[in-house]
Design an enzyme around this catalytic site. Structure first.
Site, mmCIF file in Angstrom:
data_model
loop_
_atom_site.group_PDB
_atom_site.id
_atom_site.type_symbol
_atom_site.label_atom_id
_atom_site.label_comp_id
_atom_site.label_asym_id
_atom_site.label_seq_id
_atom_site.Cartn_x
_atom_site.Cartn_y
_atom_site.Cartn_z
ATOM 1 N N GLY A 115 0.832 -1.199 0.000
ATOM 2 C CA GLY A 115 0.000 0.000 0.000
ATOM 3 C C GLY A 115 0.866 1.247 0.000
ATOM 4 N N GLY B 139 -0.491 4.636 -0.922
ATOM 5 C CA GLY B 139 -1.653 5.098 -0.175
ATOM 6 C C GLY B 139 -1.354 6.243 0.780
ATOM 7 N N GLN B 140 -2.382 6.607 1.524
ATOM 8 C CA GLN B 140 -2.303 7.777 2.405
ATOM 9 C C GLN B 140 -1.184 7.651 3.437
ATOM 10 O OE1 GLN B 140 -5.442 8.209 5.285
ATOM 11 N NE2 GLN B 140 -5.219 10.434 5.378
ATOM 12 N N TYR C 48 -15.934 -3.234 6.147
ATOM 13 C CA TYR C 48 -14.582 -2.788 6.507
ATOM 14 C C TYR C 48 -14.314 -3.091 7.979
ATOM 15 C CZ TYR C 48 -10.811 0.601 7.427
ATOM 16 O OH TYR C 48 -9.644 1.201 7.797
ATOM 17 N N LYS D 204 -11.715 -5.704 9.782
ATOM 18 C CA LYS D 204 -10.708 -5.294 10.778
ATOM 19 C C LYS D 204 -10.823 -6.141 12.048
ATOM 20 C CE LYS D 204 -8.466 -2.022 8.568
ATOM 21 N NZ LYS D 204 -7.079 -2.277 8.111
ATOM 22 N N ILE E 32 -7.185 9.605 9.676
ATOM 23 C CA ILE E 32 -5.848 10.180 9.501
ATOM 24 C C ILE E 32 -5.943 11.390 8.571
ATOM 25 C CG2 ILE E 32 -3.470 9.750 8.759
ATOM 26 C CD1 ILE E 32 -4.278 7.995 11.105
HETATM 27 N N1 SER Z 1 -10.197 6.138 7.937
HETATM 28 C C1 SER Z 1 -10.944 4.918 7.783
HETATM 29 C C2 SER Z 1 -12.158 5.127 6.972
HETATM 30 O O1 SER Z 1 -12.705 6.191 7.036
HETATM 31 C C3 SER Z 1 -11.334 4.391 9.129
HETATM 32 O O2 SER Z 1 -10.319 3.624 9.639
HETATM 33 O O3 SER Z 1 -12.599 4.236 6.324
#
Ligand code: SER
Length: 316
Positions: free
Chosen positions: A8, A11-12, A142, A146, A172
């Protein structure tokens, strides 16, 4: 000395983590891996960089072998909003990918960092100061991936001795690479649009409050838990982690202090329900006690810094 693999990497978090790792480990190869061939310039220019599909177990095993990987930051994943549109892709990527990485790590004795998320919590969890071991029945695929991923990490640690470490990241806020496909994306996007266009239409209500963290603190957390002596990391599912909590309206007000003519409107979409199912604040006292977690940025200092960084970039 083996190499460090970052999946990744476009990615961010990955795009900034790779640069920091290469700065920290000048004598070690930091292999930037992504499904995308388009890596951010800071990552692209240095290398080694490879294209990898984390759902392909044989490919992951080969990468570990060829590059002699002894540490992996496995960041490749599908976020919450995209996950609701493509649940199978989210499950296959987030769980299939993690399984492949843990297997390769087991085979080679590599250490693993893997990000979990506040999304493990759901409508039945206490929303304020959510404790480490609150009920975890998330309402998104999601979040489900997790929770399952945390259990898989814990299993690999206890069953096979894989040294896997994890934190439950809040939203983040970054400047280098904006997040894509998440629910907390509006925070980073609001800063960016405030500078770029002077206006932003936010996809959650003004009073929506979520736990957040500025990217330098997210990277600091990954390094802190990976640097900690193994015996201090007693939680092998994932640690609660936070830096600050603010509402979307408070964020806009903070930006107004710097950009008085910024216009922000609020038009909630399907992501509102996801945000409403997550904690507004997190109790991360165990991360603080076990491996010394202590964030550097609050809303005010993050805003000052990110507006400066973004301003310089956009003016270039
Ligand atoms: N930043 C993530 C999201 O918004 C949450 O962990 O999907």
């Amino acid at each position: 000395m083996g190499s460090v693999l970052v999946t990744g990497a476009a990615g961010q978090i990955g795009s900034e983590l790779v640069v920091e790792l290469r700065r920290r480990l000048p004598d070690q190869a930091v292999v930037a891996a992504d499904l995308s061939t388009k890596l951010p310039p800071g990552v692209q220019e240095q290398g080694p960089n490879i294209t990898v599909d984390v759902t392909d177990g044989a490919q992951i095993a080969r990468v570990f072998e060829e590059h002699g990987v002894d540490t992996v930051y496995h960041l490749a994943g599908i976020l919450s909003a995209t996950g609701e549109q493509k649940p199978r892709l989210a499950w296959n990527t987030n769980i299939g990918g993690l399984y492949n990485v843990l297997e390769a790590a087991r085979t080679r004795g590599a250490r693993v960092f893997w990000p979990s998320s506040i999304s493990v919590f759901g409508p039945d969890s206490p929303r304020v100061n959510t404790p480490q071991n609150a009920v975890m029945i998330p309402s998104t695929i999601y979040g489900a991936s997790k929770v399952a991923g945390e259990l898989l990490c814990n299993y690999y640690y206890h069953r096979f001795g894989v040294d896997v470490r994890s934190v439950r990241y809040p939203g983040i806020v970054s400047s280098e690479t904006l997040p894509g496909g998440g629910t907390t994306d509006y925070a980073a996007r609001m800063y960016y649009e405030a500078i770029e266009r002077g206006q932003y239409t936010c996809f959650v209500r003004r009073d929506t409050t979520l736990p957040m963290m500025y990217i330098p603190d997210a990277i600091k957390a990954a390094f802190s838990i990976m640097d900690a002596e193994s015996g201090r990391v007693t939680i092998r599912t994932s640690y609660n982690l936070t830096a600050m909590s603010f509402s979307a309206g408070e964020l806009a007000e903070e930006i107004w202090k710097h950009i008085p003519n910024f216009e922000c409107t609020f038009e909630p979409d399907f992501r509102q329900a996801i945000a409403d199912s997550w904690p507004v604040s997190i109790d991360d006292s165990l991360a603080r006690a076990h491996w010394g977690w202590n964030p550097d940025y609050d809303l005010s200092s993050m805003t000052t810094d990110i507006l400066r960084v973004l301003g310089e970039r956009i003016r270039k």
